[in-house]
Design an enzyme around this catalytic site. Structure first.
Site, PDB file in Angstrom:
ATOM      1  N   GLU A  20      92.695  45.597  16.266  1.00 49.16           N
ATOM      2  CA  GLU A  20      93.139  45.756  17.655  1.00 49.16           C
ATOM      3  C   GLU A  20      92.077  46.536  18.425  1.00 49.16           C
ATOM      4  OE1 GLU A  20      97.677  45.525  18.123  1.00 49.16           O
ATOM      5  OE2 GLU A  20      97.231  47.559  17.474  1.00 49.16           O
ATOM      6  N   SER A  53      96.863  42.531  23.931  1.00 46.96           N
ATOM      7  CA  SER A  53      97.179  41.633  25.054  1.00 46.96           C
ATOM      8  C   SER A  53      97.391  40.180  24.617  1.00 46.96           C
ATOM      9  CB  SER A  53      96.100  41.721  26.143  1.00 46.96           C
ATOM     10  OG  SER A  53      96.077  43.026  26.697  1.00 46.96           O
ATOM     11  N   HIS A 103      97.815  53.104  13.974  1.00 47.77           N
ATOM     12  CA  HIS A 103      97.730  52.446  15.280  1.00 47.77           C
ATOM     13  C   HIS A 103      96.898  53.321  16.217  1.00 47.77           C
ATOM     14  CE1 HIS A 103      98.848  50.766  19.138  1.00 47.77           C
ATOM     15  NE2 HIS A 103      99.217  49.675  18.481  1.00 47.77           N
ATOM     16  N   ASN A 153     105.293  44.691  17.721  1.00 51.12           N
ATOM     17  CA  ASN A 153     105.331  46.158  17.762  1.00 51.12           C
ATOM     18  C   ASN A 153     106.012  46.577  19.063  1.00 51.12           C
ATOM     19  OD1 ASN A 153     104.879  48.886  17.853  1.00 51.12           O
ATOM     20  ND2 ASN A 153     102.640  48.741  18.064  1.00 51.12           N
ATOM     21  N   GLY A 183      97.267  46.580  25.882  1.00 52.18           N
ATOM     22  CA  GLY A 183      98.034  46.840  27.098  1.00 52.18           C
ATOM     23  C   GLY A 183      97.228  46.714  28.382  1.00 52.18           C
ATOM     24  N   GLU A 232      97.258  54.171  19.140  1.00 49.95           N
ATOM     25  CA  GLU A 232      98.027  55.131  19.944  1.00 49.95           C
ATOM     26  C   GLU A 232      98.351  56.378  19.134  1.00 49.95           C
ATOM     27  OE1 GLU A 232     100.988  52.333  21.228  1.00 49.95           O
ATOM     28  OE2 GLU A 232      99.484  51.347  22.469  1.00 49.95           O
ATOM     29  N   LYS A 244     106.788  49.463  20.018  1.00 55.10           N
ATOM     30  CA  LYS A 244     106.365  50.804  20.470  1.00 55.10           C
ATOM     31  C   LYS A 244     107.620  51.615  20.829  1.00 55.10           C
ATOM     32  CE  LYS A 244     101.956  48.858  21.641  1.00 55.10           C
ATOM     33  NZ  LYS A 244     100.722  48.898  22.407  1.00 55.10           N
TER      34      LYS A 244
HETATM   35  P1  13P Z   1      99.735  44.783  23.795  1.00 54.66           P
HETATM   36  O1  13P Z   1     100.067  43.448  23.183  1.00 54.66           O
HETATM   37  O2  13P Z   1     100.790  45.292  24.731  1.00 54.66           O
HETATM   38  O3  13P Z   1      98.363  44.805  24.343  1.00 54.66           O
HETATM   39  O4  13P Z   1      99.741  45.845  22.581  1.00 54.66           O
HETATM   40  C1  13P Z   1      99.049  45.550  21.439  1.00 54.66           C
HETATM   41  C2  13P Z   1      99.407  46.529  20.396  1.00 54.66           C
HETATM   42  O5  13P Z   1      99.072  47.695  20.485  1.00 54.66           O
HETATM   43  C3  13P Z   1     100.214  46.058  19.264  1.00 54.66           C
HETATM   44  O6  13P Z   1     100.256  47.014  18.255  1.00 54.66           O
END
Ligand code: 13P
Length: 261
Positions: A173, A219, A103, A11, A179, A105, A13
């Site tokens: 997740e 992560s 997601h 992903n 992150g 976010e 982002k």
């Molecule tokens: P990270 O791997 O940067 O923690 O992000 C995970 C994520 O949100 C994947 O969709």
């Protein structure tokens, strides 16, 4: 080991414009080619921003690359006066196979609630796209309810009331692991995945539960991927930051080198 084919999903982002996307996809593909990566054994998908999709699709087509293409969101609507939204049919036309839905976010910054997530899952089924249904608890929820309660509730809502359920993937997740460099333990990821699979069995069918891939995300790095994928309950990973780094992402794709399955 189950028959489910592991899926490594990157992903991106809101990172990389369409030119940068070409460079990254080429490097990933070359690196995996150099190590004779068998895409039949471990599927690899990238989820670039919308503006990169056409470019990446053209590259995958022209160079006959076996990477799969995913999008990060889709509209719940089919077409019409919805400024700024992107229809499932448009994604399908670009050979997009997967779409991230719900997601954390988007739940957090765009107020996506369970109902909208459900409608977006429906839009995927309608357009023969495979939703990657993202679920996960915050730190407060973890402390109050344990790890599995919120993911199970979110998945239940996402799967409710569909006339036809197509293929889907679930990504667990934990919000507190995204992150942050903090990861769930592999035991926790496996336990939540097991409960999510039970939920699919109750809501859909035992066969669907057996076939559906459940990923861990948060992560994930090449150094910790093996722990998650050592469990038969976890069928892949959804990778954020590390998916933008060629050696990291391709290292994750080669997790079988570190796991005895
Ligand atoms: P990270 O791997 O940067 O923690 O992000 C995970 C994520 O949100 C994947 O969709």
């Amino acid at each position: 080991m189950s028959d489910r084919k592991p899926l490594i999903a990157g992903n991106w982002k809101m990172n990389l414009d369409h030119q940068q996307a070409i460079a990254l996809v080429q490097k990933i593909a070359w690196t995996l080619k150099d190590v004779d990566h068998d895409y039949e054994k471990v599927e690899v998908a990238v989820f670039p921003p919308f503006t990169d999709l056409r470019t990446v699709q053209t590259l995958l087509d022209a160079d006959k690359l076996q990477l799969r293409l995913g999008a990060q969101d889709v509209s719940k609507h089919e077409s019409g006066a919805y400024t700024g939204e992107v229809a499932g049919a448009f994604l399908k036309k670009l050979n997009v196979e997967y779409v991230l839905i719900g997601h954390s976010e988007r739940r957090q910054h765009h107020n996506e609630d369970d109902e909208l997530v459900r409608d977006k899952v429906a839009a995927c089924f309608k357009n023969k796209l495979v939703p990657v249904i993202c679920v996960g608890e915050t730190l407060e929820e973890l402390e109050a309810e344990g790890a599995a309660a919120v993911p199970v509730r979110q998945l239940t809502k996402a799967l409710e009331g569909h006339k036809d359920i197509g293929d889907f993937v679930v990504a667990y997740e934990p919000v507190w692991a995204i992150g942050t460099g903090k990861v769930a333990t592999s035991e926790q990821a496996a336990e939540v995945a097991k409960k999510l699979r039970q939920t699919i069995g109750e809501l859909v069918s035992a066969e669907t539960a057996e076939q559906t891939r459940i990923l861990y995300g948060g992560s994930v790095k090449s150094a910790n991927v093996a722990g998650f994928l050592a469990s038969p309950e976890v069928d892949g990973v959804l990778v954020g930051g590390a998916s933008l780094v060629v050696d990291e992402f391709t290292g994750i794709c080669r997790f079988q080198k570190h796991v005895s399955l």
